[in-house]
Design a protein around this motif. Structure first.
Motif, PDB file in Angstrom:
ATOM      1  N   GLU A 155     -39.366 -29.108 -13.334  1.00  0.00           N
ATOM      2  CA  GLU A 155     -39.042 -28.702 -12.111  1.00  0.00           C
ATOM      3  C   GLU A 155     -37.916 -29.828 -11.480  1.00  0.00           C
ATOM      4  N   VAL A 156     -38.598 -31.108 -11.383  1.00  0.00           N
ATOM      5  CA  VAL A 156     -38.134 -32.265 -10.903  1.00  0.00           C
ATOM      6  C   VAL A 156     -36.696 -32.450 -11.437  1.00  0.00           C
ATOM      7  N   SER A 157     -36.732 -32.535 -12.750  1.00  0.00           N
ATOM      8  CA  SER A 157     -35.418 -32.581 -13.430  1.00  0.00           C
ATOM      9  C   SER A 157     -34.223 -31.904 -12.977  1.00  0.00           C
ATOM     10  N   GLN A 158     -34.567 -30.398 -12.990  1.00  0.00           N
ATOM     11  CA  GLN A 158     -33.782 -29.597 -12.408  1.00  0.00           C
ATOM     12  C   GLN A 158     -33.296 -29.582 -10.927  1.00  0.00           C
ATOM     13  N   GLU A 159     -34.062 -30.218 -10.167  1.00  0.00           N
ATOM     14  CA  GLU A 159     -33.938 -30.317  -8.693  1.00  0.00           C
ATOM     15  C   GLU A 159     -33.137 -31.494  -8.662  1.00  0.00           C
ATOM     16  N   LEU A 160     -33.117 -32.369  -9.195  1.00  0.00           N
ATOM     17  CA  LEU A 160     -32.424 -33.894  -9.147  1.00  0.00           C
ATOM     18  C   LEU A 160     -31.114 -33.819 -10.086  1.00  0.00           C
ATOM     19  N   ASP A 161     -31.094 -32.882 -10.955  1.00  0.00           N
ATOM     20  CA  ASP A 161     -29.903 -32.707 -12.004  1.00  0.00           C
ATOM     21  C   ASP A 161     -30.161 -34.072 -12.768  1.00  0.00           C
ATOM     22  N   ILE A 162     -31.184 -34.334 -13.449  1.00  0.00           N
ATOM     23  CA  ILE A 162     -31.493 -35.570 -14.036  1.00  0.00           C
ATOM     24  C   ILE A 162     -31.993 -35.090 -15.406  1.00  0.00           C
ATOM     25  N   SER A 163     -32.015 -35.844 -16.297  1.00  0.00           N
ATOM     26  CA  SER A 163     -32.906 -35.453 -17.726  1.00  0.00           C
ATOM     27  C   SER A 163     -34.445 -35.484 -17.403  1.00  0.00           C
ATOM     28  N   VAL A 164     -35.200 -34.613 -18.148  1.00  0.00           N
ATOM     29  CA  VAL A 164     -36.725 -35.036 -18.184  1.00  0.00           C
ATOM     30  C   VAL A 164     -36.855 -35.872 -18.750  1.00  0.00           C
ATOM     31  N   SER A 165     -36.483 -36.803 -19.824  1.00  0.00           N
ATOM     32  CA  SER A 165     -36.770 -37.884 -19.972  1.00  0.00           C
ATOM     33  C   SER A 165     -36.505 -39.038 -19.252  1.00  0.00           C
ATOM     34  N   THR A 166     -35.497 -38.826 -18.348  1.00  0.00           N
ATOM     35  CA  THR A 166     -35.253 -39.938 -17.323  1.00  0.00           C
ATOM     36  C   THR A 166     -36.343 -39.792 -16.404  1.00  0.00           C
ATOM     37  N   ILE A 167     -36.939 -38.394 -16.047  1.00  0.00           N
ATOM     38  CA  ILE A 167     -37.850 -38.404 -15.101  1.00  0.00           C
ATOM     39  C   ILE A 167     -39.517 -39.024 -15.748  1.00  0.00           C
ATOM     40  N   ASN A 168     -39.426 -38.983 -16.745  1.00  0.00           N
ATOM     41  CA  ASN A 168     -40.587 -39.420 -17.642  1.00  0.00           C
ATOM     42  C   ASN A 168     -40.683 -41.125 -17.750  1.00  0.00           C
ATOM     43  N   SER A 169     -39.495 -41.730 -17.973  1.00  0.00           N
ATOM     44  CA  SER A 169     -39.195 -43.089 -17.862  1.00  0.00           C
ATOM     45  C   SER A 169     -39.266 -43.718 -16.408  1.00  0.00           C
ATOM     46  N   GLN A 170     -38.749 -42.888 -15.332  1.00  0.00           N
ATOM     47  CA  GLN A 170     -38.944 -43.381 -14.180  1.00  0.00           C
ATOM     48  C   GLN A 170     -40.358 -43.099 -13.646  1.00  0.00           C
ATOM     49  N   LYS A 171     -41.245 -42.068 -14.229  1.00  0.00           N
ATOM     50  CA  LYS A 171     -42.456 -42.134 -13.855  1.00  0.00           C
ATOM     51  C   LYS A 171     -43.312 -43.235 -14.228  1.00  0.00           C
ATOM     52  N   ALA A 172     -42.965 -43.711 -15.470  1.00  0.00           N
ATOM     53  CA  ALA A 172     -43.700 -44.773 -16.429  1.00  0.00           C
ATOM     54  C   ALA A 172     -43.414 -45.856 -15.612  1.00  0.00           C
ATOM     55  N   ARG A 173     -42.434 -46.258 -15.054  1.00  0.00           N
ATOM     56  CA  ARG A 173     -41.739 -47.404 -14.485  1.00  0.00           C
ATOM     57  C   ARG A 173     -42.863 -47.365 -13.061  1.00  0.00           C
ATOM     58  N   ALA A 174     -42.801 -46.540 -12.615  1.00  0.00           N
ATOM     59  CA  ALA A 174     -43.380 -46.300 -11.236  1.00  0.00           C
ATOM     60  C   ALA A 174     -44.726 -46.711 -11.325  1.00  0.00           C
ATOM     61  N   ILE A 175     -45.482 -45.997 -12.418  1.00  0.00           N
ATOM     62  CA  ILE A 175     -46.882 -46.476 -12.603  1.00  0.00           C
ATOM     63  C   ILE A 175     -47.003 -47.613 -12.956  1.00  0.00           C
ATOM     64  N   SER A 176     -46.283 -48.325 -13.675  1.00  0.00           N
ATOM     65  CA  SER A 176     -46.318 -49.792 -14.141  1.00  0.00           C
ATOM     66  C   SER A 176     -46.085 -50.507 -12.767  1.00  0.00           C
ATOM     67  N   ILE A 177     -45.273 -50.353 -11.911  1.00  0.00           N
ATOM     68  CA  ILE A 177     -45.299 -51.242 -10.668  1.00  0.00           C
ATOM     69  C   ILE A 177     -46.592 -50.968  -9.857  1.00  0.00           C
ATOM     70  N   LEU A 178     -46.899 -49.580  -9.878  1.00  0.00           N
ATOM     71  CA  LEU A 178     -48.012 -49.403  -8.777  1.00  0.00           C
ATOM     72  C   LEU A 178     -49.324 -49.946  -9.286  1.00  0.00           C
ATOM     73  N   LYS A 179     -49.485 -50.087 -10.485  1.00  0.00           N
ATOM     74  CA  LYS A 179     -50.782 -50.736 -11.055  1.00  0.00           C
ATOM     75  C   LYS A 179     -50.895 -51.904 -10.470  1.00  0.00           C
ATOM     76  N   LYS A 180     -49.770 -52.745 -10.372  1.00  0.00           N
ATOM     77  CA  LYS A 180     -49.810 -54.060 -10.020  1.00  0.00           C
ATOM     78  C   LYS A 180     -49.942 -54.403  -8.409  1.00  0.00           C
ATOM     79  N   ARG A 181     -49.885 -53.327  -7.774  1.00  0.00           N
ATOM     80  CA  ARG A 181     -49.935 -53.335  -6.392  1.00  0.00           C
ATOM     81  C   ARG A 181     -51.196 -52.593  -5.843  1.00  0.00           C
TER      82      ARG A 181
END
Length: 194
Positions: A155-181
């Motif tokens: 749903e997010v990929s359709q709304e933002l017009d980006i691929s699901v793999s980009t969504i998943n990689s950005q999510k992984a990146r965000a979780i990694s950053i958030l775990k440090k904070r």
């Protein structure tokens, strides 16, 4: 011989199918209020779900499929069925969200205490999580906020017009950053969402 009413309906349908805004507006005005009422009746126990938003999404789907309707009655049927299905989907998402929150808050509840302290702690943990989200790179932040609202990566990929793999990689990146904070409780809350 066709009645004036039948001729007007056929003209409205033809105009709508060709993308005429006035025809769409007329169909919208004919059905909007009753669909919102209908949606509100279905989601009466879920105050986090917005009937207006559901109905507007249904009208968007209607417009996207405008050429496929054979009559105004088929449009009306589509609107009611789609509203019902969208409400049921929203209720299911809300149940999942409530179950996650309930599971998280159960860890903070003390059986014999007033529970005010645990509510303060939970509020502070949410505050910590949302403050950390604000510090993420813009695309990560937008994706995480939408995922935390209960939207699927598709749903997010359709709304933002980006691929699901980009969504998943950005999510992984965000979780990694958030775990440090985040503190331990903040990480636990984050993991409940993902």
């Amino acid at each position: 011989m066709k009645s004036t009413h039948e001729i007007e309906e056929r003209a409205l349908l033809t105009d709508f199918q060709s993308g005429d805004r006035m025809a769409f507006d007329k169909i919208f005005r004919l059905h909007h209020a009753s669909l919102v009422f209908f949606a509100n009746r279905l989601i009466v126990n879920y105050d986090q779900i917005d009937a207006q938003e559901i109905v507007l999404d249904v009208f968007l789907k209607l417009y996207e499929r405008k050429e496929s309707f054979e009559s105004l009655s088929s449009i009306k049927a589509f609107l009611y069925i789609s509203t019902k299905n969208s409400c049921f989907n929203a209720i299911e998402k809300e149940k999942v969200r409530l179950k996650r929150v309930e599971g998280f808050t159960a860890n903070f509840e003390e059986p014999d205490e007033n529970n005010i302290l645990s509510q303060i702690v939970l509020s502070e943990v949410y505050k910590e999580l949302y403050q950390a989200l604000e510090l993420l790179p813009e695309q990560c932040k937008i994706i995480m906020q939408q995922l935390m609202e209960g939207k699927t990566p598709k749903e997010v990929s359709q709304e933002l017009d980006i691929s699901v793999s980009t969504i998943n990689s950005q999510k992984a990146r965000a979780i990694s950053i958030l775990k440090k904070r985040l503190s331990g409780a903040g990480i636990a809350l984050l993991l409940l969402y993902f």
